[in-house]
Design an enzyme around this catalytic site. Structure first.
Site, PDB file in Angstrom:
ATOM      1  N   PHE A 144       1.148  -0.896   0.100  1.00 33.69           N
ATOM      2  CA  PHE A 144      -0.232  -0.325   0.398  1.00 33.69           C
ATOM      3  C   PHE A 144       0.927   1.151  -0.113  1.00 33.69           C
ATOM      4  O   PHE A 144       1.710   1.175   0.976  1.00 33.69           O
ATOM      5  CB  PHE A 144      -0.669  -0.164   1.081  1.00 33.69           C
ATOM      6  CG  PHE A 144      -1.960   1.061   1.254  1.00 33.69           C
ATOM      7  CD1 PHE A 144      -2.918   0.944   0.497  1.00 33.69           C
ATOM      8  CD2 PHE A 144      -1.531   2.926   1.459  1.00 33.69           C
ATOM      9  CE1 PHE A 144      -3.982   2.637   0.280  1.00 33.69           C
ATOM     10  CE2 PHE A 144      -2.010   3.335   1.895  1.00 33.69           C
ATOM     11  CZ  PHE A 144      -3.410   3.405   0.844  1.00 33.69           C
ATOM     12  N   ASP A 232       9.401   2.970   2.088  1.00 26.60           N
ATOM     13  CA  ASP A 232       8.246   4.111   1.442  1.00 26.60           C
ATOM     14  C   ASP A 232       7.639   3.588   3.466  1.00 26.60           C
ATOM     15  O   ASP A 232       7.049   2.299   3.688  1.00 26.60           O
ATOM     16  CB  ASP A 232       6.660   3.123   1.635  1.00 26.60           C
ATOM     17  CG  ASP A 232       5.747   3.883   1.705  1.00 26.60           C
ATOM     18  OD1 ASP A 232       5.839   4.694   2.420  1.00 26.60           O
ATOM     19  OD2 ASP A 232       4.554   3.726   0.855  1.00 26.60           O
ATOM     20  N   LYS A 261       2.331  10.755   7.773  1.00 24.69           N
ATOM     21  CA  LYS A 261       1.775  10.426   8.562  1.00 24.69           C
ATOM     22  C   LYS A 261       2.183  11.338   9.967  1.00 24.69           C
ATOM     23  O   LYS A 261       1.905  12.753   9.809  1.00 24.69           O
ATOM     24  CB  LYS A 261       1.461   9.189   8.887  1.00 24.69           C
ATOM     25  CG  LYS A 261       0.422   8.273   7.695  1.00 24.69           C
ATOM     26  CD  LYS A 261       0.478   7.050   7.652  1.00 24.69           C
ATOM     27  CE  LYS A 261      -1.057   6.763   6.667  1.00 24.69           C
ATOM     28  NZ  LYS A 261      -0.655   5.545   6.015  1.00 24.69           N
TER      29      LYS A 261
HETATM   30  C1  LIG Z   1      -0.725   5.974   4.211  1.00 20.31           C
HETATM   31  C2  LIG Z   1       0.551   5.257   3.699  1.00 20.31           C
HETATM   32  C3  LIG Z   1       0.888   6.143   2.458  1.00 20.31           C
HETATM   33  C4  LIG Z   1       0.087   7.141   2.087  1.00 20.31           C
HETATM   34  O1  LIG Z   1      -0.154   8.228   2.355  1.00 20.31           O
HETATM   35  P1  LIG Z   1      -1.406   8.827   2.475  1.00 20.31           P
HETATM   36  O2  LIG Z   1      -1.082  10.765   3.144  1.00 20.31           O
HETATM   37  O3  LIG Z   1      -2.578   8.298   2.660  1.00 20.31           O
HETATM   38  O4  LIG Z   1      -1.638   9.991   0.783  1.00 20.31           O
HETATM   39  C5  LIG Z   1       1.410   5.479   1.451  1.00 20.31           C
HETATM   40  N1  LIG Z   1       2.517   4.656   1.769  1.00 20.31           N
HETATM   41  C6  LIG Z   1       2.644   3.611   3.512  1.00 20.31           C
HETATM   42  C7  LIG Z   1       3.338   3.196   3.677  1.00 20.31           C
HETATM   43  C8  LIG Z   1       0.673   4.431   4.100  1.00 20.31           C
HETATM   44  O5  LIG Z   1       0.726   3.115   4.985  1.00 20.31           O
END
Ligand SMILES: *Cc1c(COP(=O)(O)O)cnc(C)c1O
Length: 409
Positions: A144, A232, A261
């Protein structure tokens, strides 16, 4: 379930006027502090979702909110058309903090990922000499990385990508936690590949923790083929897993790190892409950006958010309390629990359906008993409280979890 008129009001309005792209738990919150939130009836809950790990520093963290308010009264937004007094402090601070030459500031996590993909493709073209129409990026099944068209192209979850085509070309999916698959793919496509992007723990997939050494092996394979290793860390970064970056569990220093986040301290959307000069300086003025990316208020808040994590030793706390949480959960004997896994305070309990009840029912029961968490992928419940939670509170929370599961037996 029975709801008060107040609760019904909020839920009905959202249901009537909002797009239906979420399915919330039926609880309406109006206040938060530390590890707790309160609903409109004044009922108190443990927050064990932390907005998908965006609230590592706790709800309405006083230091972060003070920085936010002080700065908001002075200057909020200049765009990047002008210099301001906050951005440079943030750039220097995050440089010193994570040890990368430069930061490219964005807002949402998905934008941070997009930025990393653009930087990787640009590097592949300019530095590695891959022709534009050939460039490939390797990603992992079950990932994700966010919701933009290019980012959902990497997803293998039909609910993420179906009927949004045409999607972006140039991605290769391989299984997660499978170094052989990466080796084979790099042997075949290494020359045309600019990057491998991976979550150090797959969050949305259900807190999938890879084998020890997986990230290191991937990193080494990438470097053998002159391919960038992108981590990521939007969900796993900033102390969540008991390391400042989750990649550190494998002693890996990624070529690029994406943060989001918790970088916004639970008050603003702040994301970032970190890299060294060799990668970052291939983008010149006018070639990438965002009106709000690195905006004055966000820059001020991000410094305070990162500072709090260090000052309060949240990394060490997360590692220690994660062990306590998993040990306490392991003591619950129930036919519903088939596995508990995680690192630091990013954990998942796998729920085995029983008596026609599944993870969603467990979450509803926990809600009744004063703890909020949400299923991911139907049978998995993620438990990720704010890192400011105390050991006594963790133990109290596990009592609620145990009671809720027992009551369904
Ligand atoms: C939440 C998340 C995203 C996306 O972040 P948004 O602020 O919702 O666009 C990307 N990568 C990972 C691993 C995430 O958990």
């Amino acid at each position: 379930m029975k709801f008060t008129a107040k609760e019904k009001h909020y839920m009905d309005m959202e249901s009537k006027y909002g797009a239906k792209n979420y399915h919330p738990l039926p609880v309406v919150l109006e206040k938060g502090k530390g590890a707790f939130v309160w609903d409109v009836n004044g009922k108190k809950y443990f927050d064990f979702l932390s907005s998908y790990s965006a609230i590592n520093q706790g709800h309405c963290n006083p230091k972060i909110v003070k920085a936010l308010c002080d700065q908001a009264h002075k200057l909020c937004l200049t765009s990047r058309a002008f210099y301001n007094t906050c951005l440079c402090d943030y750039e220097k601070y995050i440089h010193d903090y994570f040890g990368y030459d430069r930061v490219l500031p964005m807002n949402s996590g998905a934008e941070g990922v997009e930025t990393a993909l653009k930087l990787a493709r640009r590097w592949g073209n300019v530095k590695k000499g891959i022709p534009n129409n050939k460039i490939k990026i390797i990603c992992c099944k079950g990932n994700f990385h966010g919701r933009t068209i290019t980012v959902i192209t990497m997803s293998d979850d039909p609910s993420s990508y179906s009927n949004y085509g045409p999607l972006t070309p140039g991605f290769i999916q391989i299984p997660y936690n499978d170094t052989k698959a990466l080796e084979k793919t790099l042997d075949k496509y290494g020359k045309e590949t600019c990057a491998f992007i991976v979550e150090p723990i797959q969050g949305e997939a259900g807190i999938m923790v890879p084998d020890d050494g997986y990230l290191k092996k991937c990193y080494d394979l990438c470097h053998k083929h002159n391919v960038l290793f992108i981590a990521d860390e939007v969900q796993t970064g900033i102390a969540r897993t008991g390391r400042m970056l989750c990649s550190q569990w494998d002693n890996v220093r990624p070529d690029m790190v994406i943060l989001g986040k918790a970088l916004g301290g639970g008050v603003l959307p702040v994301s970032a892409c970190l890299a060294d000069d060799d990668i970052m300086l291939n983008i010149a003025p006018g070639e990438h950006g965002s009106t709000f990316g690195g905006f004055t208020l966000a820059a001020r808040v991000a410094v305070e958010a990162l500072k709090f994590v260090k000052d309060e030793h949240l990394t060490e706390k997360s590692e220690k309390l994660g062990k306590v949480f998993r040990a306490e959960i392991a003591k619950i004997k129930s036919p519903y629990i088939s596995e508990i896994r995680g690192r630091g305070l990013l954990n998942a309990v796998v729920i085995k359906p029983h008596n026609g009840k599944e993870a969603w029912d467990v979450c509803l029961e926990m809600m009744k008993n004063g703890l909020l968490a949400k299923p991911t992928h139907r049978h998995i419940i993620r438990f990720a409280p704010p890192l400011v939670i105390t050991e006594a509170q963790i133990k109290q929370a596990v009592k609620i979890i145990a009671k809720s599961i027992k009551s369904l037996e």
